[in-house]
Design an enzyme around this catalytic site. Structure first.
Site, mmCIF file in Angstrom:
data_model
loop_
_atom_site.group_PDB
_atom_site.id
_atom_site.type_symbol
_atom_site.label_atom_id
_atom_site.label_comp_id
_atom_site.label_asym_id
_atom_site.label_seq_id
_atom_site.Cartn_x
_atom_site.Cartn_y
_atom_site.Cartn_z
ATOM 1 N N GLN A 1 -13.167 -9.489 -2.001
ATOM 2 C CA GLN A 1 -13.173 -8.560 -0.999
ATOM 3 C C GLN A 1 -13.697 -9.275 0.571
ATOM 4 O O GLN A 1 -14.816 -9.770 0.479
ATOM 5 C CB GLN A 1 -14.213 -7.484 -1.430
ATOM 6 C CG GLN A 1 -13.870 -6.829 -2.545
ATOM 7 C CD GLN A 1 -12.472 -5.935 -2.422
ATOM 8 O OE1 GLN A 1 -12.733 -4.930 -2.069
ATOM 9 N NE2 GLN A 1 -11.682 -6.441 -3.180
ATOM 10 N N ARG B 1 -17.658 -3.211 0.995
ATOM 11 C CA ARG B 1 -17.031 -3.974 2.133
ATOM 12 C C ARG B 1 -15.516 -3.937 1.757
ATOM 13 O O ARG B 1 -15.088 -3.486 0.886
ATOM 14 C CB ARG B 1 -17.351 -5.495 2.008
ATOM 15 C CG ARG B 1 -17.017 -6.071 0.752
ATOM 16 C CD ARG B 1 -17.724 -7.408 0.572
ATOM 17 N NE ARG B 1 -17.888 -8.209 1.697
ATOM 18 C CZ ARG B 1 -18.918 -8.405 2.451
ATOM 19 N NH1 ARG B 1 -20.080 -7.903 2.099
ATOM 20 N NH2 ARG B 1 -19.061 -9.160 3.807
ATOM 21 N N ALA C 1 -15.911 3.820 -0.695
ATOM 22 C CA ALA C 1 -15.130 2.874 -1.135
ATOM 23 C C ALA C 1 -14.671 1.806 0.042
ATOM 24 O O ALA C 1 -14.791 2.197 1.277
ATOM 25 C CB ALA C 1 -14.019 3.151 -2.190
ATOM 26 N N HIS C 2 -13.765 0.818 -0.333
ATOM 27 C CA HIS C 2 -13.411 -0.207 0.560
ATOM 28 C C HIS C 2 -12.416 0.324 1.651
ATOM 29 O O HIS C 2 -11.546 1.126 1.328
ATOM 30 C CB HIS C 2 -12.923 -1.698 -0.025
ATOM 31 C CG HIS C 2 -11.978 -1.333 -1.084
ATOM 32 N ND1 HIS C 2 -11.406 -2.290 -1.997
ATOM 33 C CD2 HIS C 2 -11.002 -0.137 -1.426
ATOM 34 C CE1 HIS C 2 -10.576 -1.913 -2.442
ATOM 35 N NE2 HIS C 2 -10.297 -0.648 -2.332
ATOM 36 N N ASN C 3 -12.571 -0.105 2.887
ATOM 37 C CA ASN C 3 -11.754 0.336 3.947
ATOM 38 C C ASN C 3 -11.453 1.674 4.329
ATOM 39 O O ASN C 3 -10.922 2.239 4.974
ATOM 40 C CB ASN C 3 -10.248 -0.219 3.656
ATOM 41 C CG ASN C 3 -10.258 -1.966 3.457
ATOM 42 O OD1 ASN C 3 -10.205 -2.284 2.370
ATOM 43 N ND2 ASN C 3 -10.520 -2.452 4.518
#
Length: 345
Positions: free
Chosen positions: A202, A222, A243-245
């Site tokens: 990540q 991240r 969650a990511h993004n």
């Protein structure tokens, strides 16, 4: 307001809230309480019609309420168009002030040699601040908290005890992070080769805007490549998973146990009720409210209130409905055949 609490009067409070006072402005006020429990030196409030039944019998010194309910109030009153907002502002005046944070680094804290410390920074017992961190003026790092390498915390930001901020995170001004939350942990990224999972590094970070608040035991992951971004004035309750993004627009609010899958974008001024789940790669436009326990699997492009699922019912009825739910597709097909016969005899 510079008054000590024992010097506050109804007139002081009315000025602070820009409320219309009806009654004796000289009455001293010592605190806040509910309509049922308030005593003769406390202010109560009505923001929900369900509690109007308690208004005639209240013993409060005054009641904060909407002007339309003023005539039924038996005690002095503070009238506002938005009494709940008034209550929020008033609560801050009576919030018990914790022990003052003394600027400086506690002897048991571990702080890297190249950390940049702004004025009046406070780092508590057993906290860890890694290399390259920038702590702007007035930052408070609670006991046992960890701030990862190359992270920046903006002016006035507070980490309560046992918060983890991982490497490369940027947090704006006046953010509040409650105990147990993790900002910048790895997103859930894995590739499967048919036999086993391979971890995807990540490589992004997390950016939190100004005035963001994150509840206890919540996680903001991240980004896989770009950053996960939380806009200014976003309020996140406890036990929330982002969650990511994911991107969340300014002034949105997420209640407890919300879960947002990767790369979903939530607009500005959105509200997600408790237990709401958003699937990944969706777009939720500005001004959307999703009611509690709803599952959103498609993008939403029009503002408004959205719900899914069914309300609770007794188990026997639910079991019957569950069986019928399985039959819906067959029923729909049969109905379509009947309509065709009706229109084409």
């Amino acid at each position: 307001m510079t008054h000590a609490l024992d010097q506050l009067t109804l007139a002081d409070i009315a000025r602070h809230l820009d409320a219309t006072l009806v009654g004796d402005g000289g009455q001293a006020i010592r605190g806040l309480a509910t309509l049922k429990d308030a005593g003769p030196d406390e202010v109560a409030f009505v923001a929900n019609r369900a509690y109007l039944k308690d208004l005639p019998s209240t013993r409060a010194a005054a009641v904060l309420l909407h002007p339309e309910h003023g005539k039924t109030c038996p005690v002095p009153r503070l009238e506002m168009e938005n009494p709940y907002l008034g209550y929020a502002k008033l609560s801050q005046l009576f919030d018990p002030v914790p022990a003052r944070d003394h600027p400086g680094v506690h002897p048991s804290a571990i702080v890297a040699g190249d950390v940049t410390l702004g004025a009046e920074v406070c780092i508590g017992p057993h906290a860890v601040v890694e290399a390259g961190v920038v702590l702007k003026a007035g930052v408070v790092i609670g006991s046992g908290s960890v701030v990862g390498a190359d992270t920046t915390l903006g002016e006035g930001t507070r980490l309560h005890p046992n918060v983890t901020v991982c490497h490369g995170v940027v947090i704006g001004k006046r953010a509040i992070l409650h105990s147990g939350c993790v900002i910048g942990g790895d997103g859930f990224g894995f590739a499967h080769d048919g036999a086993r999972w391979h971890k995807i590094a990540q490589l992004g970070g997390v950016v939190l805007g100004d005035d963001v608040e994150v509840g206890s035991c919540s996680s903001i992951d991240r980004g896989a490549l770009g950053d996960t971004v939380i806009g200014d004035d976003v309020k996140i309750d406890s036990q929330v998973q982002i969650a990511h993004n994911v991107r969340i627009g300014e002034h949105s609010a997420l209640a407890g146990c919300v879960g947002i899958a990767g790369s979903t974008q939530v607009g500005r001024h959105c509200m997600l009720g408790g237990g709401v789940g958003l699937s990944g790669h969706l777009t939720i436009c500005d001004g959307v409210q999703v009611t509690g326990m709803s599952l959103v699997t498609n993008s939403i492009h029009e503002p408004g209130v959205y719900s899914s699922g069914t309300g609770s019912m007794n188990n026997a009825q639910w079991r019957k409905n569950a069986v019928r739910f399985k039959q819906l597709d067959d029923i729909a097909k049969r109905l379509l055949r009947l309509e065709k016969r009706t229109h084409n005899p």
